[in-house]
Design a protein around this motif. Sequence first.
Motif, PDB file in Angstrom:
ATOM      1  N   VAL A 118       0.853  -1.198   0.000  1.00 18.35           N
ATOM      2  CA  VAL A 118       0.000   0.000   0.000  1.00 18.35           C
ATOM      3  C   VAL A 118       0.881   1.237   0.000  1.00 18.35           C
ATOM      4  CG1 VAL A 118      -1.791   1.249   1.264  1.00 18.35           C
ATOM      5  CG2 VAL A 118      -1.796  -1.252   1.233  1.00 18.35           C
ATOM      6  N   ASP A 119       0.451   2.281  -0.717  1.00 23.41           N
ATOM      7  CA  ASP A 119       1.218   3.520  -0.821  1.00 23.41           C
ATOM      8  C   ASP A 119       1.462   4.114   0.566  1.00 23.41           C
ATOM      9  OD1 ASP A 119       2.202   5.762  -2.743  1.00 23.41           O
ATOM     10  OD2 ASP A 119       0.968   6.809  -1.263  1.00 23.41           O
ATOM     11  N   SER A 120       2.638   4.673   0.780  1.00 20.69           N
ATOM     12  CA  SER A 120       3.023   5.192   2.091  1.00 20.69           C
ATOM     13  C   SER A 120       2.103   6.324   2.560  1.00 20.69           C
ATOM     14  CB  SER A 120       4.475   5.682   2.057  1.00 20.69           C
ATOM     15  OG  SER A 120       4.638   6.699   1.082  1.00 20.69           O
ATOM     16  N   ASP A 121       1.644   7.163   1.632  1.00 17.17           N
ATOM     17  CA  ASP A 121       0.743   8.249   2.014  1.00 17.17           C
ATOM     18  C   ASP A 121      -0.587   7.701   2.531  1.00 17.17           C
ATOM     19  OD1 ASP A 121       2.567  10.202   1.347  1.00 17.17           O
ATOM     20  OD2 ASP A 121       1.814  10.453  -0.694  1.00 17.17           O
ATOM     21  N   VAL A 122      -1.037   6.622   1.936  1.00 19.04           N
ATOM     22  CA  VAL A 122      -2.290   5.994   2.357  1.00 19.04           C
ATOM     23  C   VAL A 122      -2.111   5.372   3.746  1.00 19.04           C
ATOM     24  CG1 VAL A 122      -3.995   4.205   1.850  1.00 19.04           C
ATOM     25  CG2 VAL A 122      -3.025   5.573  -0.007  1.00 19.04           C
ATOM     26  N   ILE A 123      -0.980   4.690   3.938  1.00 27.93           N
ATOM     27  CA  ILE A 123      -0.702   4.082   5.240  1.00 27.93           C
ATOM     28  C   ILE A 123      -0.633   5.159   6.321  1.00 27.93           C
ATOM     29  CG2 ILE A 123       0.980   2.793   6.610  1.00 27.93           C
ATOM     30  CD1 ILE A 123       1.782   1.307   4.100  1.00 27.93           C
ATOM     31  N   ASP A 124       0.066   6.237   6.018  1.00 30.21           N
ATOM     32  CA  ASP A 124       0.203   7.337   6.966  1.00 30.21           C
ATOM     33  C   ASP A 124      -1.163   7.914   7.325  1.00 30.21           C
ATOM     34  OD1 ASP A 124       1.557   9.275   8.533  1.00 30.21           O
ATOM     35  OD2 ASP A 124       1.403  10.727   6.908  1.00 30.21           O
TER      36      ASP A 124
END
Length: 281
Positions: A120-126
């Motif tokens: 999953v994209d890091s921005d989404v995880i964040d």
Amino acid sequence: MDVATVIGLFLGVLSLIIGFTLEGGTLGALLQVTALLIVLGGTAGAVVVSFPGKTLKKIPFIIKYAFVKPKADPGETIEKLIGLANVSRREGLLALEGRQDEFSEDKFMSTGIQMVVDGVDSDVIDDILNRDIELYEQKILSIGRMFEAAGGFSPTMGIIGTVMGLVHVLGNLSSPSSLGPSIAVAFIATLYGVAGANVIYLPIFNKIKANLQQDVLIRQIKAEGILSVQYGENTMILRQKLFAFLSPEERLKAEERLGVSNDQSGSEFAGGQYQEVGSHE
């Protein structure tokens, strides 16, 4: 069990009782069933009216939350994250899937690791992890505010009880000799209301906020560590980023737990090559 909370409540109540007796009062004078009924019953009724049923059902949970220390330790959390970072750097992110069982009871950590493994994209995880932290904080506070509300209602109920007692006293002035003791009894309700608010309800709410602050800190460390693991940051950078969340005392304990000396905390290079440390496998 958080012993400090129990000791604090016991000390507060005991101090009031001892102080009253040293002034020449008797324990029997403090025990007024009618005043207790008015203050406790009135406060409970006001709280029930103020909060929805689904929140009131969480009273046992929030009492336990106030009297039990947060289980997670910042140093232990950092140690686990550094271990995950070492695994991911040596074997790749997919290797983290084999470590899921270690966090079976930690849904926040397990969810974060699973998103990393799934790519999953890091921005989404964040965004997901930080939203989870915010919602968790709001949930605990929304339940804990029952004690804050009780702390506001209790003194008012004490005054109401006192006024009711004075009304009764003034309605029976035929016996002047009993006027003084009757007024004293009437003011016991105010004592119950003010003491309950400032010795029990509001201190418990403050302890809930203190425990919540520690819980939120742990989750913030986990969120930062999970993202750093996904980025593939080296262990030294990861450790320094996570240590920034800690107080000097907590940082010292974490360094001792990880076996990191003060001269190592700034850099760990040998012969120009970075040496990964902190993995306890």
